[in-house]
Design a protein around this motif. Structure first.
Motif, PDB file in Angstrom:
ATOM      1  N   GLN A 143       0.844  -1.194   0.000  1.00  0.00           N
ATOM      2  CA  GLN A 143       0.000   0.000   0.000  1.00  0.00           C
ATOM      3  C   GLN A 143       0.880   1.245   0.000  1.00  0.00           C
ATOM      4  O   GLN A 143       1.867   1.314   0.736  1.00  0.00           O
ATOM      5  N   GLY A 144       0.509   2.212  -0.794  1.00  0.00           N
ATOM      6  CA  GLY A 144       1.120   3.534  -0.770  1.00  0.00           C
ATOM      7  C   GLY A 144       0.055   4.545  -0.398  1.00  0.00           C
ATOM      8  O   GLY A 144      -0.974   4.630  -1.081  1.00  0.00           O
ATOM      9  N   LEU A 145       0.260   5.267   0.695  1.00  0.00           N
ATOM     10  CA  LEU A 145      -0.780   6.147   1.222  1.00  0.00           C
ATOM     11  C   LEU A 145      -0.232   7.539   1.528  1.00  0.00           C
ATOM     12  O   LEU A 145       0.857   7.679   2.093  1.00  0.00           O
ATOM     13  N   LEU A 146      -0.996   8.555   1.180  1.00  0.00           N
ATOM     14  CA  LEU A 146      -0.661   9.932   1.514  1.00  0.00           C
ATOM     15  C   LEU A 146      -1.646  10.400   2.576  1.00  0.00           C
ATOM     16  O   LEU A 146      -2.861  10.245   2.407  1.00  0.00           O
ATOM     17  N   GLY A 147      -1.122  10.947   3.667  1.00  0.00           N
ATOM     18  CA  GLY A 147      -1.959  11.448   4.745  1.00  0.00           C
ATOM     19  C   GLY A 147      -1.846  12.955   4.870  1.00  0.00           C
ATOM     20  O   GLY A 147      -0.752  13.507   4.766  1.00  0.00           O
ATOM     21  N   VAL A 148      -2.966  13.616   5.079  1.00  0.00           N
ATOM     22  CA  VAL A 148      -3.003  15.064   5.306  1.00  0.00           C
ATOM     23  C   VAL A 148      -3.950  15.314   6.472  1.00  0.00           C
ATOM     24  O   VAL A 148      -5.047  14.756   6.519  1.00  0.00           O
ATOM     25  N   GLY A 149      -3.507  16.150   7.418  1.00  0.00           N
ATOM     26  CA  GLY A 149      -4.345  16.441   8.575  1.00  0.00           C
ATOM     27  C   GLY A 149      -3.770  17.556   9.408  1.00  0.00           C
ATOM     28  O   GLY A 149      -3.120  18.465   8.896  1.00  0.00           O
ATOM     29  N   ILE A 150      -3.999  17.468  10.719  1.00  0.00           N
ATOM     30  CA  ILE A 150      -3.482  18.468  11.650  1.00  0.00           C
ATOM     31  C   ILE A 150      -2.512  17.787  12.613  1.00  0.00           C
ATOM     32  O   ILE A 150      -2.634  16.599  12.894  1.00  0.00           O
ATOM     33  N   ARG A 151      -1.536  18.553  13.075  1.00  0.00           N
ATOM     34  CA  ARG A 151      -0.576  18.031  14.048  1.00  0.00           C
ATOM     35  C   ARG A 151      -0.453  19.045  15.181  1.00  0.00           C
ATOM     36  O   ARG A 151      -0.252  20.232  14.941  1.00  0.00           O
ATOM     37  N   GLY A 152      -0.574  18.562  16.384  1.00  0.00           N
ATOM     38  CA  GLY A 152      -0.307  19.369  17.566  1.00  0.00           C
ATOM     39  C   GLY A 152       1.045  18.968  18.124  1.00  0.00           C
ATOM     40  O   GLY A 152       1.351  17.784  18.227  1.00  0.00           O
ATOM     41  N   SER A 153       1.870  19.949  18.445  1.00  0.00           N
ATOM     42  CA  SER A 153       3.181  19.703  19.056  1.00  0.00           C
ATOM     43  C   SER A 153       3.188  20.413  20.393  1.00  0.00           C
ATOM     44  O   SER A 153       3.040  21.637  20.454  1.00  0.00           O
ATOM     45  N   PHE A 154       3.351  19.641  21.448  1.00  0.00           N
ATOM     46  CA  PHE A 154       3.237  20.158  22.802  1.00  0.00           C
ATOM     47  C   PHE A 154       4.618  20.170  23.430  1.00  0.00           C
ATOM     48  O   PHE A 154       5.241  19.124  23.608  1.00  0.00           O
ATOM     49  N   ALA A 155       5.093  21.357  23.741  1.00  0.00           N
ATOM     50  CA  ALA A 155       6.467  21.537  24.206  1.00  0.00           C
ATOM     51  C   ALA A 155       6.598  21.283  25.700  1.00  0.00           C
ATOM     52  O   ALA A 155       5.676  21.547  26.476  1.00  0.00           O
ATOM     53  N   SER A 156       7.779  20.762  26.075  1.00  0.00           N
ATOM     54  CA  SER A 156       8.106  20.626  27.490  1.00  0.00           C
ATOM     55  C   SER A 156       8.428  22.018  28.044  1.00  0.00           C
ATOM     56  O   SER A 156       8.499  22.993  27.303  1.00  0.00           O
ATOM     57  N   ASP A 157       8.637  22.128  29.314  1.00  0.00           N
ATOM     58  CA  ASP A 157       8.930  23.403  29.984  1.00  0.00           C
ATOM     59  C   ASP A 157       7.721  24.318  29.884  1.00  0.00           C
ATOM     60  O   ASP A 157       6.592  23.878  29.793  1.00  0.00           O
ATOM     61  N   ASP A 158       7.939  25.608  29.847  1.00  0.00           N
ATOM     62  CA  ASP A 158       6.851  26.583  29.798  1.00  0.00           C
ATOM     63  C   ASP A 158       6.713  27.208  28.418  1.00  0.00           C
ATOM     64  O   ASP A 158       6.261  28.346  28.281  1.00  0.00           O
ATOM     65  N   LEU A 159       7.089  26.497  27.393  1.00  0.00           N
ATOM     66  CA  LEU A 159       7.023  27.019  26.040  1.00  0.00           C
ATOM     67  C   LEU A 159       5.609  26.868  25.484  1.00  0.00           C
ATOM     68  O   LEU A 159       4.817  26.056  25.952  1.00  0.00           O
ATOM     69  N   ASP A 160       5.300  27.658  24.473  1.00  0.00           N
ATOM     70  CA  ASP A 160       3.993  27.575  23.826  1.00  0.00           C
ATOM     71  C   ASP A 160       3.886  26.302  23.002  1.00  0.00           C
ATOM     72  O   ASP A 160       4.883  25.767  22.522  1.00  0.00           O
ATOM     73  N   ASP A 161       2.663  25.829  22.823  1.00  0.00           N
ATOM     74  CA  ASP A 161       2.407  24.686  21.957  1.00  0.00           C
ATOM     75  C   ASP A 161       2.307  25.166  20.509  1.00  0.00           C
ATOM     76  O   ASP A 161       2.082  26.342  20.240  1.00  0.00           O
ATOM     77  N   TYR A 162       2.463  24.226  19.588  1.00  0.00           N
ATOM     78  CA  TYR A 162       2.419  24.532  18.165  1.00  0.00           C
ATOM     79  C   TYR A 162       1.349  23.680  17.504  1.00  0.00           C
ATOM     80  O   TYR A 162       1.039  22.587  17.959  1.00  0.00           O
ATOM     81  N   SER A 163       0.809  24.157  16.401  1.00  0.00           N
ATOM     82  CA  SER A 163      -0.071  23.338  15.569  1.00  0.00           C
ATOM     83  C   SER A 163       0.361  23.524  14.126  1.00  0.00           C
ATOM     84  O   SER A 163       1.033  24.497  13.791  1.00  0.00           O
ATOM     85  N   GLY A 164      -0.012  22.566  13.284  1.00  0.00           N
ATOM     86  CA  GLY A 164       0.413  22.693  11.903  1.00  0.00           C
ATOM     87  C   GLY A 164      -0.245  21.692  10.981  1.00  0.00           C
ATOM     88  O   GLY A 164      -1.026  20.837  11.404  1.00  0.00           O
ATOM     89  N   LEU A 165       0.102  21.815   9.707  1.00  0.00           N
ATOM     90  CA  LEU A 165      -0.372  20.931   8.666  1.00  0.00           C
ATOM     91  C   LEU A 165       0.438  19.646   8.701  1.00  0.00           C
ATOM     92  O   LEU A 165       1.654  19.666   8.516  1.00  0.00           O
ATOM     93  N   ALA A 166      -0.208  18.530   8.969  1.00  0.00           N
ATOM     94  CA  ALA A 166       0.464  17.228   9.013  1.00  0.00           C
ATOM     95  C   ALA A 166       0.418  16.608   7.622  1.00  0.00           C
ATOM     96  O   ALA A 166      -0.655  16.453   7.045  1.00  0.00           O
ATOM     97  N   THR A 167       1.576  16.289   7.080  1.00  0.00           N
ATOM     98  CA  THR A 167       1.652  15.545   5.823  1.00  0.00           C
ATOM     99  C   THR A 167       2.493  14.302   6.075  1.00  0.00           C
ATOM    100  O   THR A 167       3.557  14.381   6.677  1.00  0.00           O
ATOM    101  N   ASN A 168       2.002  13.168   5.634  1.00  0.00           N
ATOM    102  CA  ASN A 168       2.659  11.885   5.875  1.00  0.00           C
ATOM    103  C   ASN A 168       2.645  11.066   4.591  1.00  0.00           C
ATOM    104  O   ASN A 168       1.678  11.108   3.837  1.00  0.00           O
ATOM    105  N   LEU A 169       3.685  10.294   4.392  1.00  0.00           N
ATOM    106  CA  LEU A 169       3.716   9.297   3.334  1.00  0.00           C
ATOM    107  C   LEU A 169       3.959   7.954   3.993  1.00  0.00           C
ATOM    108  O   LEU A 169       4.884   7.819   4.813  1.00  0.00           O
ATOM    109  N   ASN A 170       3.125   6.966   3.693  1.00  0.00           N
ATOM    110  CA  ASN A 170       3.220   5.638   4.298  1.00  0.00           C
ATOM    111  C   ASN A 170       3.298   4.588   3.205  1.00  0.00           C
ATOM    112  O   ASN A 170       2.474   4.583   2.291  1.00  0.00           O
ATOM    113  N   ILE A 171       4.248   3.686   3.314  1.00  0.00           N
ATOM    114  CA  ILE A 171       4.334   2.509   2.456  1.00  0.00           C
ATOM    115  C   ILE A 171       4.221   1.297   3.376  1.00  0.00           C
ATOM    116  O   ILE A 171       5.015   1.133   4.298  1.00  0.00           O
ATOM    117  N   ASN A 172       3.193   0.474   3.150  1.00  0.00           N
ATOM    118  CA  ASN A 172       2.939  -0.706   3.970  1.00  0.00           C
ATOM    119  C   ASN A 172       3.108  -1.965   3.139  1.00  0.00           C
ATOM    120  O   ASN A 172       2.613  -2.032   2.010  1.00  0.00           O
TER     121      ASN A 172
END
Length: 184
Positions: free
Chosen positions: A108-137
């Motif tokens: 299988q060859g699959l392209l994924g598109v979605g949202i990604r949340g990145s949660f930082a350690s310490d007292d830093l701000d969190d991030y969000s972004g466009l999630a793009t993935n390529l998967n070969i199964n």
């Protein structure tokens, strides 16, 4: 608020996927990539350490076409230049193709598109972004409904950040193994 929204979307996607034809679960090793993550300000790049990633997905489709959903969870991805950890959570849709391999199973060859949340350690701000993935199964069909699989691919985030800072990263490659639950 963002964590609540992410959890809500996750529960919604899992409940919708109750009728998937295939469920994939895998554990993956993320490879360390030099100068992959970009932060602006301060207009600088950093390496991401890697670590491991848990993946889940549900796929539908007959014949060659596959479509469905994905969920990725990375408990820790160390940002070298700035000395902090990011916990990443991605969710979205998949589309791709599957090809039957005689006396083996399916590729299988699959392209994924979605949202990604990145949660930082310490007292830093969190991030969000466009999630793009390529998967070969590569799935090896066994008798019954549970099958082993090998997979590789990459994660990328071409756009994202927060109100104060841009955070993007180019492909971070992974390799993993898992199982497929199938109604085949």
């Amino acid at each position: 608020m963002q964590k609540t929204l992410t959890i809500f979307v996750l529960v919604l996607v899992i409940s919708i996927s109750a009728h998937s034809q295939q469920y994939h679960l895998s554990i993956n090793s993320l490879f360390e990539v030099e100068e992959v993550a970009y932060f602006d300000p301060p207009d600088a790049y950093s390496a991401l350490e890697g670590g491991f990633m848990l993946k889940a997905s549900g796929l539908y489709g007959e014949s060659t076409l596959r479509y469905g959903w994905f969920f990725n969870y990375i408990p820790t991805n160390y940002v070298f230049r700035y000395d902090f950890d990011l916990q990443m959570l991605g969710i979205g849709g998949l589309i791709g193709a599957a090809f039957e391999v005689e006396d083996f199973g399916e590729i299988q060859g699959l392209l994924g598109v979605g949202i990604r949340g990145s949660f930082a350690s310490d007292d830093l701000d969190d991030y969000s972004g466009l999630a793009t993935n390529l998967n070969i199964n590569g799935i090896y069909w066994l008798d019954g409904n549970i099958h082993p699989k090998l997979n590789f691919g990459f994660l990328a985030q071409p756009a994202g950040g927060n109100d104060d800072q841009t955070f993007t990263f180019s492909p971070q490659w992974y390799l993993g193994a898992g199982i497929v639950f199938s109604d085949n």
